[in-house]
Design a protein around this motif. Structure first.
Motif, PDB file in Angstrom:
ATOM      1  N   ALA A 197       0.826  -1.215   0.000  1.00 52.46           N
ATOM      2  CA  ALA A 197       0.000   0.000   0.000  1.00 52.46           C
ATOM      3  C   ALA A 197       0.854   1.257   0.000  1.00 52.46           C
ATOM      4  CB  ALA A 197      -0.928  -0.004   1.212  1.00 52.46           C
ATOM      5  N   ALA A 198       2.058   1.156   0.564  1.00 50.16           N
ATOM      6  CA  ALA A 198       2.938   2.323   0.640  1.00 50.16           C
ATOM      7  C   ALA A 198       3.651   2.607  -0.669  1.00 50.16           C
ATOM      8  CB  ALA A 198       3.975   2.114   1.752  1.00 50.16           C
ATOM      9  N   ARG A 199       3.562   1.727  -1.669  1.00 49.70           N
ATOM     10  CA  ARG A 199       4.377   1.907  -2.877  1.00 49.70           C
ATOM     11  C   ARG A 199       3.930   3.021  -3.813  1.00 49.70           C
ATOM     12  NH1 ARG A 199       6.387  -4.099  -4.601  1.00 49.70           N
ATOM     13  NH2 ARG A 199       7.506  -2.847  -6.123  1.00 49.70           N
ATOM     14  N   PRO A 200       2.707   3.496  -3.972  1.00 50.10           N
ATOM     15  CA  PRO A 200       1.452   3.012  -3.403  1.00 50.10           C
ATOM     16  C   PRO A 200       0.741   2.099  -4.395  1.00 50.10           C
ATOM     17  CG  PRO A 200       1.115   5.187  -4.307  1.00 50.10           C
ATOM     18  CD  PRO A 200       2.560   4.822  -4.591  1.00 50.10           C
ATOM     19  N   ALA A 201      -0.021   1.158  -3.882  1.00 48.19           N
ATOM     20  CA  ALA A 201      -0.822   0.269  -4.707  1.00 48.19           C
ATOM     21  C   ALA A 201      -2.047  -0.140  -3.907  1.00 48.19           C
ATOM     22  CB  ALA A 201      -0.016  -0.963  -5.115  1.00 48.19           C
ATOM     23  N   SER A 202      -3.086  -0.535  -4.606  1.00 47.66           N
ATOM     24  CA  SER A 202      -4.301  -1.007  -3.947  1.00 47.66           C
ATOM     25  C   SER A 202      -4.916  -2.071  -4.844  1.00 47.66           C
ATOM     26  CB  SER A 202      -5.286   0.144  -3.733  1.00 47.66           C
ATOM     27  OG  SER A 202      -5.675   0.701  -4.983  1.00 47.66           O
ATOM     28  N   GLY A 203      -6.013  -2.646  -4.389  1.00 54.45           N
ATOM     29  CA  GLY A 203      -6.642  -3.654  -5.220  1.00 54.45           C
ATOM     30  C   GLY A 203      -7.465  -4.624  -4.413  1.00 54.45           C
ATOM     31  N   ILE A 204      -7.334  -5.913  -4.737  1.00 53.24           N
ATOM     32  CA  ILE A 204      -8.228  -6.941  -4.215  1.00 53.24           C
ATOM     33  C   ILE A 204      -7.425  -8.037  -3.533  1.00 53.24           C
ATOM     34  CG2 ILE A 204     -10.018  -8.615  -4.812  1.00 53.24           C
ATOM     35  CD1 ILE A 204     -10.437  -6.878  -7.400  1.00 53.24           C
ATOM     36  N   ILE A 205      -7.882  -8.440  -2.364  1.00 53.80           N
ATOM     37  CA  ILE A 205      -7.339  -9.595  -1.646  1.00 53.80           C
ATOM     38  C   ILE A 205      -8.350 -10.721  -1.779  1.00 53.80           C
ATOM     39  CG2 ILE A 205      -6.720 -10.522   0.612  1.00 53.80           C
ATOM     40  CD1 ILE A 205      -5.834  -7.684   1.381  1.00 53.80           C
TER      41      ILE A 205
END
Length: 292
Positions: A197-205
């Motif tokens: 998340a810090a890279r930043p990236a988001s999505g689905i688990i």
């Protein structure tokens, strides 16, 4: 007997890993085809590098978007649209740890096989819609189209899904799909997800669960072994006595994953391997739509 060369050994290992690939790919395509009728294409104009279409110039367009070469061939002025790249494409990681090869019944798929089918199926749907997909830490670059999907599927079939692949190259604001049971070093997952998340990236688990992992239906004298054999087998004289304690620990693990996902902006989707994959695939597609 002659000693096998390293290349021969690697080829045999690769063949063994890919042995189930055709069946998994066929199942993924079947599931994707069932869901595809209920979803719509995503291709649209926007920021990107790939040409999509020419369209007539609109006064709201800036002059530097005009394609003068195309406009010179007609009496109209045309703008060159590039294809919208949703959040720099989708990067997939499917856990390939020893625990993912487990299933509680021969009538069920392994967690790894079901995770492979679902990730391949969402890749099939999204590449049909023009999206770009890559295997995190393994694909050289995201690809779209049928050829891109085939190459991605072959790579996924051979992927060991090691956790160190989570450190692979990832563009800022990329979308992720992480498919795992999240049971290998469960205490470490909040830190791993926070780092992404810090890279930043988001999505689905995508939390893959075998039904026995949730219900603990075991009775009587049972010997439990850890995946990969990294610990000695553990013998329970009356397994049912441990059921309530086990269930509380599993629920705590699931709740911790839920809280971590919410705090970091990930969408959490759970799937039990005794359930059909279609509804989960629809949920995955809809979650990707909402996040784009």
């Amino acid at each position: 007997m002659p000693v096998q060369t390293t290349a021969q050994t690697l080829r045999q290992d690769a063949d063994a890993l890919a042995a189930g690939y055709p069946a998994l790919l066929a199942e993924a395509d079947r599931v994707a085809a069932l869901v595809a009728a209920g979803v719509h294409g995503r291709r649209r104009a926007g920021q990107g590098e790939t040409f999509w279409q020419y369209r007539p110039y609109d006064p709201s367009d800036s002059a530097n978007r005009i394609d003068w070469r195309r406009s010179a061939r007609s009496d109209a002025v045309f703008v060159r649209d590039t294809e919208w790249e949703a959040a720099n494409s989708l990067y997939i990681w499917r856990d390939g740890g020893p625990g993912m090869d487990w299933r509680s019944s021969k009538s069920l798929p392994t967690k790894k096989d079901r995770a492979s089918v679902l990730t391949l199926a969402i890749a099939s749907l999204l590449t049909r819609a023009g999206e770009r997909i890559a295997i995190l830490g393994e694909s050289e670059r995201p690809r779209s189209g049928r050829v891109g999907y085939e190459r991605l599927a072959q790579r996924l079939a051979l992927s060991e899904g090691a956790q160190d692949r989570l450190n692979g190259k990832l563009p800022a604001h990329a979308k992720l799909l992480l498919a795992s049971d999240f049971l290998t070093d469960p205490d470490g997952w909040p830190q791993r997800l926070a780092a992404l998340a810090a890279r930043p990236a988001s999505g689905i688990i995508l939390h893959i669960i075998d039904p026995a992992e949730e219900s603990f239906p075991f009775k009587g004298r049972i010997e439990f072994a850890t995946p990969g054999g990294w610990m000695s087998p553990y013998l329970l004289g009356r397994a049912e006595r441990a059921r309530e304690d086990y269930r509380r620990k599993f629920e705590a693990h699931s709740e911790r994953l839920t809280v971590t996902a919410r705090q970091l902006g990930f969408t959490l989707i759970r799937h039990r391997t005794d359930q059909p994959p279609g509804p989960t695939l629809t949920a995955l597609y809809q979650a990707f739509e909402r996040s784009s």
